[in-house]
Design a protein around this motif. Structure first.
Motif, PDB file in Angstrom:
ATOM      1  N   TYR A 124       0.886  -1.167   0.000  1.00  0.00           N
ATOM      2  CA  TYR A 124       0.000   0.000   0.000  1.00  0.00           C
ATOM      3  C   TYR A 124       0.918   1.210   0.000  1.00  0.00           C
ATOM      4  O   TYR A 124       1.514   1.556   1.034  1.00  0.00           O
ATOM      5  CB  TYR A 124      -0.889   0.015   1.252  1.00  0.00           C
ATOM      6  CG  TYR A 124      -1.950  -1.073   1.253  1.00  0.00           C
ATOM      7  CD1 TYR A 124      -3.065  -0.966   0.423  1.00  0.00           C
ATOM      8  CD2 TYR A 124      -1.847  -2.184   2.081  1.00  0.00           C
ATOM      9  CE1 TYR A 124      -4.054  -1.948   0.420  1.00  0.00           C
ATOM     10  CE2 TYR A 124      -2.828  -3.173   2.089  1.00  0.00           C
ATOM     11  CZ  TYR A 124      -3.923  -3.046   1.257  1.00  0.00           C
ATOM     12  OH  TYR A 124      -4.894  -4.008   1.256  1.00  0.00           O
TER      13      TYR A 124
ATOM     14  N   ALA B 237       2.730  -4.979   2.636  1.00  0.00           N
ATOM     15  CA  ALA B 237       1.668  -5.684   3.368  1.00  0.00           C
ATOM     16  C   ALA B 237       1.771  -7.203   3.236  1.00  0.00           C
ATOM     17  O   ALA B 237       1.299  -7.929   4.107  1.00  0.00           O
ATOM     18  CB  ALA B 237       0.297  -5.215   2.880  1.00  0.00           C
TER      19      ALA B 237
ATOM     20  N   ALA C 119      -5.928 -13.800  11.979  1.00  0.00           N
ATOM     21  CA  ALA C 119      -6.625 -12.789  12.776  1.00  0.00           C
ATOM     22  C   ALA C 119      -6.855 -11.533  11.941  1.00  0.00           C
ATOM     23  O   ALA C 119      -6.366 -11.422  10.819  1.00  0.00           O
ATOM     24  CB  ALA C 119      -5.792 -12.465  14.017  1.00  0.00           C
ATOM     25  N   ASN C 120      -7.581 -10.587  12.510  1.00  0.00           N
ATOM     26  CA  ASN C 120      -7.761  -9.271  11.915  1.00  0.00           C
ATOM     27  C   ASN C 120      -6.435  -8.663  11.539  1.00  0.00           C
ATOM     28  O   ASN C 120      -5.509  -8.653  12.342  1.00  0.00           O
ATOM     29  CB  ASN C 120      -8.362  -8.325  12.970  1.00  0.00           C
ATOM     30  CG  ASN C 120      -9.847  -8.217  12.819  1.00  0.00           C
ATOM     31  OD1 ASN C 120     -10.358  -8.270  11.701  1.00  0.00           O
ATOM     32  ND2 ASN C 120     -10.533  -8.083  13.914  1.00  0.00           N
ATOM     33  N   GLY C 121      -6.350  -8.151  10.309  1.00  0.00           N
ATOM     34  CA  GLY C 121      -5.133  -7.437   9.914  1.00  0.00           C
ATOM     35  C   GLY C 121      -3.989  -8.338   9.505  1.00  0.00           C
ATOM     36  O   GLY C 121      -2.888  -7.864   9.228  1.00  0.00           O
ATOM     37  N   ALA C 122      -4.232  -9.646   9.415  1.00  0.00           N
ATOM     38  CA  ALA C 122      -3.151 -10.572   9.044  1.00  0.00           C
ATOM     39  C   ALA C 122      -2.746 -10.417   7.580  1.00  0.00           C
ATOM     40  O   ALA C 122      -1.637 -10.780   7.204  1.00  0.00           O
ATOM     41  CB  ALA C 122      -3.585 -12.010   9.315  1.00  0.00           C
ATOM     42  N   GLY C 123      -3.682  -9.901   6.762  1.00  0.00           N
ATOM     43  CA  GLY C 123      -3.372  -9.709   5.340  1.00  0.00           C
ATOM     44  C   GLY C 123      -4.215 -10.560   4.404  1.00  0.00           C
ATOM     45  O   GLY C 123      -3.904 -10.681   3.221  1.00  0.00           O
ATOM     46  N   LYS C 124      -5.297 -11.099   4.908  1.00  0.00           N
ATOM     47  CA  LYS C 124      -6.137 -11.996   4.097  1.00  0.00           C
ATOM     48  C   LYS C 124      -6.824 -11.230   2.961  1.00  0.00           C
ATOM     49  O   LYS C 124      -6.766 -11.634   1.796  1.00  0.00           O
ATOM     50  CB  LYS C 124      -7.178 -12.695   4.986  1.00  0.00           C
ATOM     51  CG  LYS C 124      -6.561 -13.411   6.184  1.00  0.00           C
ATOM     52  CD  LYS C 124      -7.592 -14.130   7.035  1.00  0.00           C
ATOM     53  CE  LYS C 124      -8.663 -13.238   7.652  1.00  0.00           C
ATOM     54  NZ  LYS C 124      -8.118 -12.224   8.610  1.00  0.00           N
ATOM     55  N   THR C 125      -7.480 -10.118   3.339  1.00  0.00           N
ATOM     56  CA  THR C 125      -8.155  -9.295   2.320  1.00  0.00           C
ATOM     57  C   THR C 125      -7.141  -8.766   1.313  1.00  0.00           C
ATOM     58  O   THR C 125      -7.389  -8.767   0.098  1.00  0.00           O
ATOM     59  CB  THR C 125      -8.881  -8.121   3.005  1.00  0.00           C
ATOM     60  OG1 THR C 125      -9.899  -8.673   3.853  1.00  0.00           O
ATOM     61  CG2 THR C 125      -9.520  -7.185   2.003  1.00  0.00           C
ATOM     62  N   THR C 126      -6.005  -8.353   1.812  1.00  0.00           N
ATOM     63  CA  THR C 126      -4.949  -7.835   0.935  1.00  0.00           C
ATOM     64  C   THR C 126      -4.529  -8.895  -0.080  1.00  0.00           C
ATOM     65  O   THR C 126      -4.274  -8.588  -1.247  1.00  0.00           O
ATOM     66  CB  THR C 126      -3.742  -7.382   1.789  1.00  0.00           C
ATOM     67  OG1 THR C 126      -4.193  -6.363   2.690  1.00  0.00           O
ATOM     68  CG2 THR C 126      -2.623  -6.844   0.925  1.00  0.00           C
TER      69      THR C 126
ATOM     70  N   GLU D 145     -15.616  -8.596   0.826  1.00  0.00           N
ATOM     71  CA  GLU D 145     -16.305  -8.476   2.107  1.00  0.00           C
ATOM     72  C   GLU D 145     -17.217  -7.254   2.024  1.00  0.00           C
ATOM     73  O   GLU D 145     -16.875  -6.254   1.407  1.00  0.00           O
ATOM     74  CB  GLU D 145     -15.262  -8.270   3.212  1.00  0.00           C
ATOM     75  CG  GLU D 145     -15.840  -8.377   4.585  1.00  0.00           C
ATOM     76  CD  GLU D 145     -14.787  -8.154   5.677  1.00  0.00           C
ATOM     77  OE1 GLU D 145     -13.598  -8.417   5.451  1.00  0.00           O
ATOM     78  OE2 GLU D 145     -15.199  -7.712   6.753  1.00  0.00           O
TER      79      GLU D 145
ATOM     80  N   GLU E 206     -14.468 -13.470   3.505  1.00  0.00           N
ATOM     81  CA  GLU E 206     -15.300 -13.576   4.713  1.00  0.00           C
ATOM     82  C   GLU E 206     -16.791 -13.714   4.411  1.00  0.00           C
ATOM     83  O   GLU E 206     -17.584 -12.860   4.813  1.00  0.00           O
ATOM     84  CB  GLU E 206     -15.092 -12.334   5.598  1.00  0.00           C
ATOM     85  CG  GLU E 206     -13.669 -12.233   6.043  1.00  0.00           C
ATOM     86  CD  GLU E 206     -13.499 -12.166   7.551  1.00  0.00           C
ATOM     87  OE1 GLU E 206     -14.456 -12.483   8.283  1.00  0.00           O
ATOM     88  OE2 GLU E 206     -12.400 -11.811   7.967  1.00  0.00           O
TER      89      GLU E 206
ATOM     90  N   GLN F 143     -12.609 -15.675   9.027  1.00  0.00           N
ATOM     91  CA  GLN F 143     -12.293 -15.665  10.460  1.00  0.00           C
ATOM     92  C   GLN F 143     -13.020 -16.794  11.155  1.00  0.00           C
ATOM     93  O   GLN F 143     -12.644 -17.209  12.245  1.00  0.00           O
ATOM     94  CB  GLN F 143     -12.672 -14.325  11.071  1.00  0.00           C
ATOM     95  CG  GLN F 143     -11.697 -13.240  10.651  1.00  0.00           C
ATOM     96  CD  GLN F 143     -11.691 -12.065  11.601  1.00  0.00           C
ATOM     97  OE1 GLN F 143     -11.651 -12.224  12.809  1.00  0.00           O
ATOM     98  NE2 GLN F 143     -11.751 -10.880  11.035  1.00  0.00           N
TER      99      GLN F 143
HETATM  100  P1  ATP Z   1      -9.555  -8.240   8.280  1.00  0.00           P
HETATM  101  O1  ATP Z   1     -10.135  -9.541   8.648  1.00  0.00           O
HETATM  102  O2  ATP Z   1      -9.610  -7.225   9.377  1.00  0.00           O
HETATM  103  O3  ATP Z   1      -9.997  -7.700   6.961  1.00  0.00           O
HETATM  104  P2  ATP Z   1      -7.159  -9.046   6.979  1.00  0.00           P
HETATM  105  O4  ATP Z   1      -6.386 -10.247   7.397  1.00  0.00           O
HETATM  106  O5  ATP Z   1      -8.011  -9.172   5.792  1.00  0.00           O
HETATM  107  O6  ATP Z   1      -7.990  -8.532   8.199  1.00  0.00           O
HETATM  108  P3  ATP Z   1      -5.959  -6.822   5.641  1.00  0.00           P
HETATM  109  O7  ATP Z   1      -7.222  -6.036   5.553  1.00  0.00           O
HETATM  110  O8  ATP Z   1      -5.491  -7.506   4.441  1.00  0.00           O
HETATM  111  O9  ATP Z   1      -6.095  -7.890   6.807  1.00  0.00           O
HETATM  112  O10 ATP Z   1      -4.821  -5.881   6.204  1.00  0.00           O
HETATM  113  C1  ATP Z   1      -3.441  -6.258   6.240  1.00  0.00           C
HETATM  114  C2  ATP Z   1      -2.576  -5.071   6.612  1.00  0.00           C
HETATM  115  O11 ATP Z   1      -2.603  -4.076   5.577  1.00  0.00           O
HETATM  116  C3  ATP Z   1      -3.026  -4.360   7.874  1.00  0.00           C
HETATM  117  O12 ATP Z   1      -1.880  -3.995   8.612  1.00  0.00           O
HETATM  118  C4  ATP Z   1      -3.763  -3.142   7.365  1.00  0.00           C
HETATM  119  O13 ATP Z   1      -3.687  -2.087   8.285  1.00  0.00           O
HETATM  120  C5  ATP Z   1      -3.009  -2.825   6.094  1.00  0.00           C
HETATM  121  N1  ATP Z   1      -3.895  -2.154   5.109  1.00  0.00           N
HETATM  122  C6  ATP Z   1      -5.066  -2.621   4.635  1.00  0.00           C
HETATM  123  N2  ATP Z   1      -5.626  -1.767   3.749  1.00  0.00           N
HETATM  124  C7  ATP Z   1      -4.777  -0.717   3.673  1.00  0.00           C
HETATM  125  C8  ATP Z   1      -4.759   0.513   2.935  1.00  0.00           C
HETATM  126  N3  ATP Z   1      -5.747   0.808   2.067  1.00  0.00           N
HETATM  127  N4  ATP Z   1      -3.723   1.354   3.130  1.00  0.00           N
HETATM  128  C9  ATP Z   1      -2.711   1.047   3.993  1.00  0.00           C
HETATM  129  N5  ATP Z   1      -2.666  -0.100   4.705  1.00  0.00           N
HETATM  130  C10 ATP Z   1      -3.668  -0.961   4.557  1.00  0.00           C
END
Ligand code: ATP
Length: 238
Positions: free
Chosen positions: A15, A20, A39-46, A86, A163, A196
């Motif tokens: 990002y 990420a 967990a939340n923020g692990a990077g799954k959505t990314t 999501e 999710e 999750q």
């Molecule tokens: P969740 O279940 O909360 O969606 P996740 O595992 O899908 O969690 P991501 O959303 O992929 O996690 O986030 C992974 C990392 O990338 C986190 O540290 C988040 O803060 C960061 N991140 C996500 N979107 C952005 C963005 N648009 N700009 C900067 N950092 C981002």
């Protein structure tokens, strides 16, 4: 394992200047289900956004034999990757059926489209009952079913699900996962499922990967991951 429909090697994503994802290697077998847990923020959505070409990446992403990394999102969709984000993203002012027709926008085979809509109503009888209802008036579970159905209208080679259980009551989650199981068993649909709700996802999946801070920290057959004591304590709560 059968031939992979998706092979990912050394995937990194950013990002802006913030990295990420760090060197992910994983696969989805053709006709199989892979789940990414964490967990939340692990990077799954990314990870899903990286596969769909929505953020800056490096590494290799192969859809069967076709390299797709670096392509535009719309080209990745055309090659057969359907992404159900999501939050679902249905067109709330349109009816259920109009949403399904929009899902087939890239297709020209009118007969095939009508057949697919019928098949979808067979899998999702709740949507059949509500075909003329505005999507925005559906329950959360019905909107999730519609989002998945709209993605199915692309006749995808691979479906990315972010999710699917998010915000849904436990009984609806069970109903939804039972339908995903049928789509896998009867249609051979290949899926990458981010969740999750680890127990539902592990039940459906063949292969599972655990994510932490942008890295994959464990992988294996879903059954084996589900019986790992540390995984159970951290993600399954027993
Ligand atoms: P969740 O279940 O909360 O969606 P996740 O595992 O899908 O969690 P991501 O959303 O992929 O996690 O986030 C992974 C990392 O990338 C986190 O540290 C988040 O803060 C960061 N991140 C996500 N979107 C952005 C963005 N648009 N700009 C900067 N950092 C981002």
């Amino acid at each position: 394992m059968s031939e992979p429909i998706l092979s990912v090697r050394g995937l990194e994503a950013w990002y802006g200047r913030i990295q990420a994802l760090f060197g992910l290697d994983f696969e989805v077998a053709a006709g199989g289900v892979t789940t990414l847990l964490g967990a939340n923020g692990a990077g799954k959505t990314t990870t899903l956004r990286a596969l769909s070409g929505m953020i800056q990446t490096s590494g290799d992403i192969l859809l069967a034999d076709t390299p797709i990394r670096g392509k535009a999102t719309e080209d990745i969709v055309r090659l057969g990757v359907a992404h159900v984000p999501e939050g679902r993203g249905t067109f709330t002012a349109m009816t259920v059926e109009e949403n399904l027709q929009l899902g087939a926008m890239t297709r020209r085979d009118t007969g095939g489209i009508a057949e697919d809509i019928d098949r979808i109503y067979d899998y999702f009888p709740r949507l059949a009952e509500r075909r003329r209802q505005q999507a925005g008036t559906l329950s959360g579970g019905e909107q999730q079913m519609l989002a998945i159905s709209r993605a199915l209208m692309l006749r995808p080679r691979l479906m990315l699900l972010d999710e699917p259980s998010f915000g849904l009551a436990p009984l609806i989650v069970e109903e939804l996962f039972a339908i995903l199981r049928r789509l896998k068993d009867e249609q051979g649909l290949s899926m990458l499922v981010v969740e999750q709700n680890a127990s539902m996802a592990l039940d459906l999946a063949d292969e599972a990967y655990l994510m932490e801070t942008g890295k994959l920290i464990m992988s294996g057959p879903a059954q084996q991951i589900g019986s790992d004591e540390n995984v159970r304590r951290a993600y399954l709560g027993y």
